[in-house]
Scaffold this active site. Structure first.
Site, short mmCIF file in Angstrom:
data_model
loop_
_atom_site.label_atom_id
_atom_site.label_comp_id
_atom_site.label_asym_id
_atom_site.label_seq_id
_atom_site.Cartn_x
_atom_site.Cartn_y
_atom_site.Cartn_z
N THR A 96 0.86 -1.18 0.00
CA THR A 96 0.00 0.00 0.00
C THR A 96 0.90 1.23 0.00
O THR A 96 1.62 1.47 0.97
CB THR A 96 -0.91 0.00 1.23
OG1 THR A 96 -1.67 -1.21 1.27
CG2 THR A 96 -1.86 1.19 1.20
N LYS A 172 -6.77 0.88 -3.66
CA LYS A 172 -6.36 0.31 -2.37
C LYS A 172 -6.39 1.35 -1.26
O LYS A 172 -6.81 1.06 -0.13
CB LYS A 172 -4.95 -0.29 -2.49
CG LYS A 172 -4.40 -0.87 -1.17
CD LYS A 172 -5.27 -1.99 -0.62
CE LYS A 172 -4.88 -2.42 0.79
NZ LYS A 172 -3.58 -3.07 0.89
N LYS A 240 0.16 4.58 8.94
CA LYS A 240 0.70 4.81 7.59
C LYS A 240 -0.42 4.90 6.55
O LYS A 240 -0.47 5.86 5.76
CB LYS A 240 1.65 3.67 7.21
CG LYS A 240 2.11 3.71 5.75
CD LYS A 240 2.94 2.49 5.39
CE LYS A 240 2.15 1.23 5.19
NZ LYS A 240 1.44 1.17 3.87
#
Length: 296
Positions: A96, A172, A240
């Site tokens: 990702t 995503k 994150k």
């Protein structure tokens, strides 16, 4: 069958490698942690010491590491794979990451004669182990032609989202928006139940058979009930990932109030020392509740 390399045997990568092995692909694996690749290769496959060694002789190299910095290391570090990949081979990036970074990486590898698939994944460790992950992929038709059967061997669903890298990563990132918000909301609901003296197991049973259920509530709250915060996906992963969500939206000045709040919740949990715990540990930020204990 073409030889496949896979770097990163974590919760997802190990299951994906196992799926490839079951399908009969000759497999070369690598992991930064000592002994992990050797342990996997006891049941088949070749354990490699470096990404460069894993990539040698492979038509496709799959990277299942945490973030863009680790992906850069896989490709261009001291023992990076890019130097040993044959022209026309495919690098499949499953992390990702910032979509703009992924688009740039496609260009960098094209300059070396290499193909690239922007192919983030979702589904969790159990689905990875059973070959049922979802792949959100974008890239050139030639990359899909060569890597497509390998993606199909690891996944229940492979979505082709465009012919240029970045589109897969955008999808995503949006998926992670929902995942992070749903985990934060699930923790908030369970915390309120505990605060109000509701039996936690009964609450879980009712919610999972009611309209308020979500996949994340059903999947993550058993970790809280068992007081088992062994990380499958850690708090810091959502620090994150929700950061990437906010960065993507910030570029177009698009408001994301729920994502912002969820990000702050994961940040609070991380700063309290829970960053390496399972992401369900975000529930630990709520004051005045007594969490379930192991064996209790």
């Amino acid at each position: 069958m073409s030889t496949v390399g896979l770097v990163g045997l974590g919760a997802m990568g190990r299951g994906m490698a196992g799926s490839l092995r079951r399908k009969g692909y000759p497999l070369r694996v690598c992991d930064a942690r000592a002994g992990v690749a050797q342990d996997f290769a006891r049941e088949g496959g070749v354990a490699c010491a470096t990404p460069a060694e894993a990539a040698a002789g492979c038509a496709v190299l799959v990277s299942v590491v945490v973030n863009s910095a680790q992906t850069e290391e896989v490709l261009f570090g001291e023992h990076g794979a890019a130097a040993s990949m044959a022209p026309g081979s495919v690098f499949v990036m499953c992390s990702t990451v910032d979509p703009a970074w992924s688009a740039c990486m496609e260009g960098r590898l094209a300059d070396l004669g290499l193909l690239y698939l922007d192919a983030p994944i979702s589904g969790g460790a159990a689905r990875a182990a059973s070959g049922e992950i979802t792949v959100m992929a974008a890239g050139a038709a030639a990359a899909f032609d060569r890597a497509g059967p390998i993606l199909d061997a690891m996944a229940a669903k492979v979505y082709r989202l465009g012919d240029q890298a970045g589109a897969g990563s955008k999808v995503k990132v949006i998926n992670q928006l929902l995942a992070g918000v749903h985990i934060a909301a699930a923790a908030e609901a369970m915390a309120l139940g505990l605060r109000e003296g509701v039996d936690a197991a009964a609450l879980y049973e009712v919610i999972t058979h009611s309209a308020g259920n979500s996949w994340m509530f059903e999947n993550r709250m058993p970790h809280v009930l068992a007081a088992d915060y062994t990380p499958l996906s850690a708090v810091d992963i959502f620090v994150k990932d929700l950061g990437l969500v906010l960065d993507l939206a910030r570029a177009s000045k698009f408001p994301l109030p729920l994502s912002s709040t969820a990000h702050q919740m994961f940040m609070q949990a991380s700063s309290a020392g829970h960053g390496k715990e399972d992401d369900s540990a975000v529930i630990k930020i709520f004051p005045g509740i007594e969490l379930p204990r192991r064996g209790g």
